[in-house]
Every structure is written in structure tokens, then in C-alpha cells.
Design an enzyme around this catalytic site. Structure first.
Site, PDB file in Angstrom:
ATOM      1  N   SER A 173       8.826  -0.613 -38.217  1.00  0.00           N
ATOM      2  CA  SER A 173       7.690  -1.104 -37.442  1.00  0.00           C
ATOM      3  C   SER A 173       7.735  -2.623 -37.355  1.00  0.00           C
ATOM      4  O   SER A 173       8.238  -3.297 -38.274  1.00  0.00           O
ATOM      5  CB  SER A 173       6.403  -0.678 -38.159  1.00  0.00           C
ATOM      6  OG  SER A 173       5.292  -1.368 -37.637  1.00  0.00           O
TER       7      SER A 173
ATOM      8  N   TYR B  53       0.919   0.000 -46.235  1.00  0.00           N
ATOM      9  CA  TYR B  53       1.680   0.682 -45.179  1.00  0.00           C
ATOM     10  C   TYR B  53       2.907  -0.150 -44.807  1.00  0.00           C
ATOM     11  O   TYR B  53       4.041   0.340 -44.796  1.00  0.00           O
ATOM     12  CB  TYR B  53       0.803   0.926 -43.941  1.00  0.00           C
ATOM     13  CG  TYR B  53       1.616   1.292 -42.719  1.00  0.00           C
ATOM     14  CD1 TYR B  53       2.254   2.530 -42.622  1.00  0.00           C
ATOM     15  CD2 TYR B  53       1.775   0.385 -41.661  1.00  0.00           C
ATOM     16  CE1 TYR B  53       3.026   2.853 -41.511  1.00  0.00           C
ATOM     17  CE2 TYR B  53       2.538   0.704 -40.547  1.00  0.00           C
ATOM     18  CZ  TYR B  53       3.161   1.933 -40.484  1.00  0.00           C
ATOM     19  OH  TYR B  53       3.938   2.248 -39.390  1.00  0.00           O
TER      20      TYR B  53
ATOM     21  N   LYS C 107       7.170   0.410 -45.361  1.00  0.00           N
ATOM     22  CA  LYS C 107       8.242   0.327 -44.343  1.00  0.00           C
ATOM     23  C   LYS C 107       9.301  -0.675 -44.787  1.00  0.00           C
ATOM     24  O   LYS C 107      10.498  -0.435 -44.655  1.00  0.00           O
ATOM     25  CB  LYS C 107       7.654  -0.097 -42.991  1.00  0.00           C
ATOM     26  CG  LYS C 107       6.768   0.950 -42.352  1.00  0.00           C
ATOM     27  CD  LYS C 107       7.599   2.128 -41.856  1.00  0.00           C
ATOM     28  CE  LYS C 107       6.747   3.292 -41.433  1.00  0.00           C
ATOM     29  NZ  LYS C 107       7.483   4.527 -41.208  1.00  0.00           N
TER      30      LYS C 107
HETATM   31  P1  NAD Z   1       2.266  10.651 -36.461  1.00  0.00           P
HETATM   32  O1  NAD Z   1       1.338  10.653 -37.615  1.00  0.00           O
HETATM   33  O2  NAD Z   1       1.778  11.175 -35.172  1.00  0.00           O
HETATM   34  O3  NAD Z   1       3.614  11.422 -36.826  1.00  0.00           O
HETATM   35  C1  NAD Z   1       4.123  11.445 -38.138  1.00  0.00           C
HETATM   36  C2  NAD Z   1       4.428  12.909 -38.467  1.00  0.00           C
HETATM   37  O4  NAD Z   1       4.973  12.971 -39.775  1.00  0.00           O
HETATM   38  C3  NAD Z   1       3.196  13.799 -38.435  1.00  0.00           C
HETATM   39  O5  NAD Z   1       3.470  14.922 -37.641  1.00  0.00           O
HETATM   40  C4  NAD Z   1       2.974  14.192 -39.893  1.00  0.00           C
HETATM   41  O6  NAD Z   1       2.426  15.463 -40.020  1.00  0.00           O
HETATM   42  C5  NAD Z   1       4.381  14.098 -40.443  1.00  0.00           C
HETATM   43  N1  NAD Z   1       4.474  13.789 -41.874  1.00  0.00           N
HETATM   44  C6  NAD Z   1       3.831  12.808 -42.568  1.00  0.00           C
HETATM   45  N2  NAD Z   1       4.194  12.850 -43.857  1.00  0.00           N
HETATM   46  C7  NAD Z   1       5.097  13.853 -43.975  1.00  0.00           C
HETATM   47  C8  NAD Z   1       5.835  14.373 -45.061  1.00  0.00           C
HETATM   48  N3  NAD Z   1       5.712  13.886 -46.300  1.00  0.00           N
HETATM   49  N4  NAD Z   1       6.666  15.409 -44.836  1.00  0.00           N
HETATM   50  C9  NAD Z   1       6.795  15.927 -43.593  1.00  0.00           C
HETATM   51  N5  NAD Z   1       6.118  15.481 -42.533  1.00  0.00           N
HETATM   52  C10 NAD Z   1       5.272  14.452 -42.723  1.00  0.00           C
HETATM   53  O7  NAD Z   1       2.790   9.158 -36.299  1.00  0.00           O
HETATM   54  P2  NAD Z   1       3.645   8.506 -35.142  1.00  0.00           P
HETATM   55  O8  NAD Z   1       2.782   7.547 -34.442  1.00  0.00           O
HETATM   56  O9  NAD Z   1       4.359   9.557 -34.374  1.00  0.00           O
HETATM   57  O10 NAD Z   1       4.654   7.670 -36.015  1.00  0.00           O
HETATM   58  C11 NAD Z   1       5.941   8.160 -36.365  1.00  0.00           C
HETATM   59  C12 NAD Z   1       6.598   7.167 -37.295  1.00  0.00           C
HETATM   60  O11 NAD Z   1       6.685   5.896 -36.644  1.00  0.00           O
HETATM   61  C13 NAD Z   1       5.828   6.912 -38.591  1.00  0.00           C
HETATM   62  O12 NAD Z   1       6.765   6.775 -39.629  1.00  0.00           O
HETATM   63  C14 NAD Z   1       5.114   5.614 -38.328  1.00  0.00           C
HETATM   64  O13 NAD Z   1       4.868   4.893 -39.512  1.00  0.00           O
HETATM   65  C15 NAD Z   1       6.111   4.892 -37.445  1.00  0.00           C
HETATM   66  N6  NAD Z   1       5.483   3.890 -36.577  1.00  0.00           N
HETATM   67  C16 NAD Z   1       4.445   4.252 -35.772  1.00  0.00           C
HETATM   68  C17 NAD Z   1       3.834   3.300 -34.965  1.00  0.00           C
HETATM   69  C18 NAD Z   1       2.677   3.685 -34.088  1.00  0.00           C
HETATM   70  O14 NAD Z   1       1.952   2.792 -33.636  1.00  0.00           O
HETATM   71  N7  NAD Z   1       2.451   4.947 -33.780  1.00  0.00           N
HETATM   72  C19 NAD Z   1       4.289   1.984 -34.975  1.00  0.00           C
HETATM   73  C20 NAD Z   1       5.367   1.650 -35.798  1.00  0.00           C
HETATM   74  C21 NAD Z   1       5.963   2.626 -36.599  1.00  0.00           C
HETATM   75  C1  UD1 Z   2      -1.725  -1.832 -36.107  1.00  0.00           C
HETATM   76  C2  UD1 Z   2      -1.379  -2.085 -37.535  1.00  0.00           C
HETATM   77  C3  UD1 Z   2       0.138  -2.065 -37.688  1.00  0.00           C
HETATM   78  C4  UD1 Z   2       0.688  -0.738 -37.187  1.00  0.00           C
HETATM   79  C5  UD1 Z   2       0.237  -0.517 -35.745  1.00  0.00           C
HETATM   80  C6  UD1 Z   2       0.646   0.818 -35.224  1.00  0.00           C
HETATM   81  C7  UD1 Z   2      -3.213  -3.401 -38.463  1.00  0.00           C
HETATM   82  C8  UD1 Z   2      -3.626  -4.733 -38.984  1.00  0.00           C
HETATM   83  N1  UD1 Z   2      -1.951  -3.322 -37.970  1.00  0.00           N
HETATM   84  O1  UD1 Z   2      -1.102  -2.839 -35.326  1.00  0.00           O
HETATM   85  O2  UD1 Z   2       0.496  -2.242 -39.027  1.00  0.00           O
HETATM   86  O3  UD1 Z   2       2.108  -0.747 -37.233  1.00  0.00           O
HETATM   87  O4  UD1 Z   2      -1.191  -0.604 -35.679  1.00  0.00           O
HETATM   88  O5  UD1 Z   2       0.008   1.856 -35.896  1.00  0.00           O
HETATM   89  O6  UD1 Z   2      -3.942  -2.426 -38.514  1.00  0.00           O
HETATM   90  N2  UD1 Z   2      -8.156  -4.026 -31.348  1.00  0.00           N
HETATM   91  C9  UD1 Z   2      -9.456  -4.239 -30.966  1.00  0.00           C
HETATM   92  N3  UD1 Z   2     -10.341  -3.204 -31.118  1.00  0.00           N
HETATM   93  C10 UD1 Z   2      -9.981  -1.999 -31.620  1.00  0.00           C
HETATM   94  C11 UD1 Z   2      -8.635  -1.794 -32.020  1.00  0.00           C
HETATM   95  C12 UD1 Z   2      -7.751  -2.841 -31.874  1.00  0.00           C
HETATM   96  O7  UD1 Z   2      -9.827  -5.312 -30.507  1.00  0.00           O
HETATM   97  O8  UD1 Z   2     -10.842  -1.120 -31.744  1.00  0.00           O
HETATM   98  C13 UD1 Z   2      -7.195  -5.134 -31.166  1.00  0.00           C
HETATM   99  C14 UD1 Z   2      -6.585  -5.623 -32.444  1.00  0.00           C
HETATM  100  O9  UD1 Z   2      -7.377  -6.630 -33.015  1.00  0.00           O
HETATM  101  C15 UD1 Z   2      -5.214  -6.125 -31.956  1.00  0.00           C
HETATM  102  C16 UD1 Z   2      -4.892  -5.196 -30.785  1.00  0.00           C
HETATM  103  O10 UD1 Z   2      -6.126  -4.632 -30.376  1.00  0.00           O
HETATM  104  O11 UD1 Z   2      -5.337  -7.432 -31.476  1.00  0.00           O
HETATM  105  C17 UD1 Z   2      -3.929  -4.069 -31.147  1.00  0.00           C
HETATM  106  O12 UD1 Z   2      -4.464  -3.380 -32.267  1.00  0.00           O
HETATM  107  P1  UD1 Z   2      -3.825  -2.005 -32.798  1.00  0.00           P
HETATM  108  O13 UD1 Z   2      -3.682  -1.046 -31.678  1.00  0.00           O
HETATM  109  O14 UD1 Z   2      -4.615  -1.566 -33.974  1.00  0.00           O
HETATM  110  O15 UD1 Z   2      -2.354  -2.421 -33.226  1.00  0.00           O
HETATM  111  P2  UD1 Z   2      -1.882  -3.587 -34.215  1.00  0.00           P
HETATM  112  O16 UD1 Z   2      -3.002  -4.292 -34.847  1.00  0.00           O
HETATM  113  O17 UD1 Z   2      -0.888  -4.401 -33.467  1.00  0.00           O
END
Ligand code: NAD
Ligand code: UD1
Length: 362
Positions: free
Chosen positions: A126, A150, A154
Site C-alpha cells: 500500500s 495497519y 504492510k
Molecule cells: P477486502 O477486505 O475487501 O479483501 C481482503 C480479503 O481477505 C477479504 O475477502 C477477507 O475475507 C480476506 N481475509 C482477511 N484475512 C484473511 C485471512 N487471515 N485468511 C484468509 N482470508 C483473509 O480488502 P481489499 O480492499 O480487497 O484489499 C485487498 C488487499 O489490498 C489487502 O491486503 C489490503 O490491505 C490491500 N490494500 C487495500 C487498499 C484499499 O484501499 N482497498 C489499499 C492498499 C492496499
Molecule cells: C486510508 C488509510 C490508508 C489505507 C487507505 C486504503 C488512513 C489515515 N489512511 O487512506 O492507510 O491504505 O485508506 O484503505 O486512514 N476523507 C474525508 N471524509 C471521509 C473519508 C475520507 O474527507 O469521510 C478524506 C480523507 O481525509 C483523505 C481522503 O478523503 O484526504 C481519502 O481518504 P480515504 O479514502 O480514507 O483514504 P486515505 O486516507 O488516503
């Protein structure tokens, strides 16, 4: 049929979209997920969309016995490891849960992979590993630092992968550092389905637009940005999914370039040689920053719904601006994001409208 891929967390938001992209690219997919933050319905819908039943195993990545059974019954080319917990606030309240799930879970998976000599690994990292960036855009060599469990989980996995690559040159370990994934499949059948009230911006906006939530709170309007609100690099989840396909083709190309001359241009560009990739971090972002207010305006235009909002205090731990340099992904993987902010809003809105209660309604 190309190679078989184990997709941990494949029932989740990014994993489900990636399963479709992998299938379309000719890969065979096995999903392994404990459904702790997803539903079986997502898998059913992916199966319907691809016209084929996805092989699904309900299991936890920390369950090494079950993992062994899975590796004994399938011959995998590699693993895409999405499984993990991702809520920043929850990680502050429950750090042990996050380290156990995200770090111990990854170690358990890597150990079983090593036993079965499956050493091609794509990890969901991430942009959070960059913390508050000193310069923009953020490059892969930018300093890494995290402020919450979190993010630390990572970063810890990245360090583990680096050490593993040093210890044994036969590992090929790609860490894809996602910026802000948003959007949904254009069919409107799969998308992001947060539990409870969303923490992230896009699902919050779409729930205001559909009338589930009254008003968006914008966290801060005094940042040094274009309009005072936070700036992020929003990337469409289907572009992100394609990034995983590109990462796998890169691995195939590197491991046996002669047999996998699908993309000779990439091979030439990177002077691919048969051998190991080691640890390779790659940003997946668009390279463009969009402010919170700009996203709200774009969503209101697309949905033709007013998005009520109020400015409130900054959210603790938030940064002003964050966007990627996506040059490395372009140079090495031949990948670049294609979809616009309008596409991201349109697809999110279609998913939200067709599934006001996420997967629960069905
Ligand atoms: P998500 O929660 O929708 O998907 C994660 C999946 O992993 C879920 O289906 C959950 O049931 C499964 N899971 C969690 N722990 C598990 C375990 N111990 N064993 C088996 N399955 C397990 O999340 P996502 O948004 O699809 O994210 C996927 C990956 O990408 C995550 O590792 C997350 O940290 C990373 N990531 C997400 C974002 C984002 O904004 N969505 C940003 C950066 C990184
Ligand atoms: C957040 C997480 C980051 C994670 C990512 C994806 C924090 C501090 N960071 O990133 O670690 O990898 O989500 O899951 O939580 N915002 C509002 N109102 C809201 C929600 C968000 O104003 O209700 C603003 C935030 O202040 C930010 C932007 O929208 O400026 C994006 O927020 P968000 O979608 O939560 O993502 P990140 O903060 O970038």
C-alpha cells in the site's frame, strides 16, 4: 489455459475484480479466503460474470495444514496475496489482531509455498508504507515510514520479503503498492461492500448519493492543496486488477523469457534474463492527484445527486497529498492506468445503485 494462480483474499474487493482479469487473461484461479470481510455472494457473481465456477476454498492463511492440502492438490505457478485486514482505525484498537493476521498470516503462507517450491509471489502492499511523503510524486525509492499498525504490518511484510529475497535467490517477490483503489466492475455486479459506516472517501460519497447517509464530513479544508482538501491518487479497481495480470506476465517473462515471448518489447526494455526477480516494489497509481472536493463534484455530476457535505477537523494521521510516480510500472510491466475519475464515479454509482445494501440484499 495458462498457469494456475492461488488468490488469497480473492472474495474481497480488489481480489474479486482481479479474479475476472486473471480469467480473461487465460489464468486458472483458485480462491482461498476466510470470508472475514467478504461474502460468498461475491464469488458467485464472479463465477456468473466469467461463465465458469470459480474454485473456492474457505480457509484462513494462518491455517498451514489446510494450505498444505491446497498446495498438494494444485500445481500453482504463483500466489497473489490479497488476504489481510485493512481498517486503519481498527488496527490502532487491535494491533495484535492486525500483526497476527497480516504478518503471521503472510509468514505461514510463504512457509507453505517454500515447502511446495512455489516461489512466485505478488503481495498487496500500500502507499501507506510511504507515510507522509517528503516529495511528490512518490517513487518506489522514497523513504518508508508508517504511523499505525495497519501500515506497519504492510511494511513488516515488505521487510520480510526483502530478507527472503536476499536469503534465497529463487524467490520472485513483487510488492504492488496500491494508491487509492475505487470504482467497481462495469457490470455493476461486484464492487466495494464495506461493513458498517465506510471509513474511506468514495464509498462514503456513494452512500450519501444513494441516501443511506445524510452528509459527508470532509476532514480538513486547510491543507496546502488546490482547494484546501486532501489530495489522493484514486485508481480504478479494474485498472488495478490489470496491474496484477501485468505483474504475473512479468514474472513469467523473467523466469523463462524464451518460452514466454508474449511481450518481447517488455523483455527488451528490461533486458529480461532467465532468473530471479528478487524483491520488487512497484507503485500502482495513476500519477494524478485529485482533491476530496474535486471527487465530490465529479460524483455529483455523474450521479446527478446532490452530495451534502460539511467541513470538519482534520482526521488524525491524514496527510495533505499523496500521488504516485507510475513510471516503474510502465517501464517494467508495460502497465498504465487507463480509466478517468469520471469512469471511477460512474462505475461506483452503478454498483451502489444496483446494490444499495451491497451483497447482503441478494
Ligand atoms: P477486502 O477486505 O475487501 O479483501 C481482503 C480479503 O481477505 C477479504 O475477502 C477477507 O475475507 C480476506 N481475509 C482477511 N484475512 C484473511 C485471512 N487471515 N485468511 C484468509 N482470508 C483473509 O480488502 P481489499 O480492499 O480487497 O484489499 C485487498 C488487499 O489490498 C489487502 O491486503 C489490503 O490491505 C490491500 N490494500 C487495500 C487498499 C484499499 O484501499 N482497498 C489499499 C492498499 C492496499
Ligand atoms: C486510508 C488509510 C490508508 C489505507 C487507505 C486504503 C488512513 C489515515 N489512511 O487512506 O492507510 O491504505 O485508506 O484503505 O486512514 N476523507 C474525508 N471524509 C471521509 C473519508 C475520507 O474527507 O469521510 C478524506 C480523507 O481525509 C483523505 C481522503 O478523503 O484526504 C481519502 O481518504 P480515504 O479514502 O480514507 O483514504 P486515505 O486516507 O488516503
Amino acid at each position: 489455459m495458462k498457469n494456475k494462480i492461488l488468490v488469497t483474499g480473492g472474495a474481497g474487493y480488489i481480489g474479486s475484480h482481479t479474479c475476472i482479469a486473471l480469467h480473461e487473461a487465460g489464468y486458472e484461479v483458485v480462491v482461498y479466503d476466510n470470508l472475514s470481510n467478504s461474502s460468498r455472494e461475491a464469488i458467485n457473481r464472479v463465477s456468473t460474470l466469467i461463465g465458469q465456477t470459480i474454485v473456492f476454498i474457505e480457509g484462513d492463511v494462518r491455517d498451514d495444514e489446510l494450505l498444505r492440502e491446497v498446495f498438494a492438490s494444485h500445481e500453482f505457478f504463483g500466489v497473489i496475496h490479497f488476504a489481510g485486514l485493512k481498517a486503519v482505525g481498527e488496527s490502532v484498537a487491535k494491533p495484535l489482531l492486525y500483526y497476527n493476521n497480516n504478518v503471521s498470516g503472510t509468514i505461514a503462507l510463504l512457509e507453505v509455498m517454500a515447502e511446495y517450491d512455489v516461489k512466485n509471489f505478488v503481495f498487496s502492499s500500500s502507499a501507506t508504507v510511504y507515510g507522509d511523503p517528503e516529495t511528490l510524486p512518490i517513487h518506489e525509492l522514497s523513504k518508508r515510514s508508517c504511523t499505525n499498525p495497519y501500515g506497519q504490518s504492510k511494511l513488516a511484510v515488505e521487510y520480510i520479503l526483502e530478507d527472503l529475497a536476499i536469503s534465497d535467490k529463487s524467490w520472485n517477490l513483487i510488492a504492488l503498492r496500491y494508491f487509492n483503489p475505487v470504482g467497481a466492475h462495469p457490470s455493476g455486479q461486484i464492487g466495494e461492500d464495506p461493513n458498517d459506516i465506510p471509513n474511506n472517501l468514495m464509498p462514503y460519497i456513494s452512500q450519501v448519493a444513494v441516501g443511506k447517509l445524510d452528509k459527508l464530513s470532509i476532514f480538513g479544508n486547510d491543507y496546502p492543496t488546490v482547494d484546501g482538501t486532501g489530495v489522493r491518487d484514486f485508481i480504478h479497481v479494474t485498472d488495478l486488477a490489470q496491474g496484477h495480470v501485468a505483474a504475473l506476465s512479468y514474472l513469467e517473462q523473467q523466469i523463462s523469457p524464451e518460452e514466454n515471448c508474449l511481450n518481447t518489447a517488455i523483455a527488451k526494455q528490461t533486458s529480461a534474463k532467465s532468473g530471479s526477480v528478487g524483491f520488487l516494489p512497484i507503485n500502482l497509481g495513476t500519477g494524478k492527484g485529485t482533491s476530496v472536493l474535486e471527487l465530490v463534484t465529479a460524483f455529483a455530476e455523474v450521479s446527478k445527486q446532490p452530495i451534502a457535505y460539511q467541513f470538519v477537523e482534520r482526521r488524525a494521521g491524514d496527510i495533505a497529498s499523496c500521488y504516485a510516480s507510475a513510471d516503474k510500472a510502465q517501464a517494467l510491466l508495460g502497465w498504465q492506468a487507463k480509466l478517468s475519475i469520471t469512469d471511477m464515479c460512474q462505475d461506483t454509482w452503478r454498483w451502489q445503485n444496483m446494490n444499495p445494501n451491497g451483497y447482503q440484499a441478494s
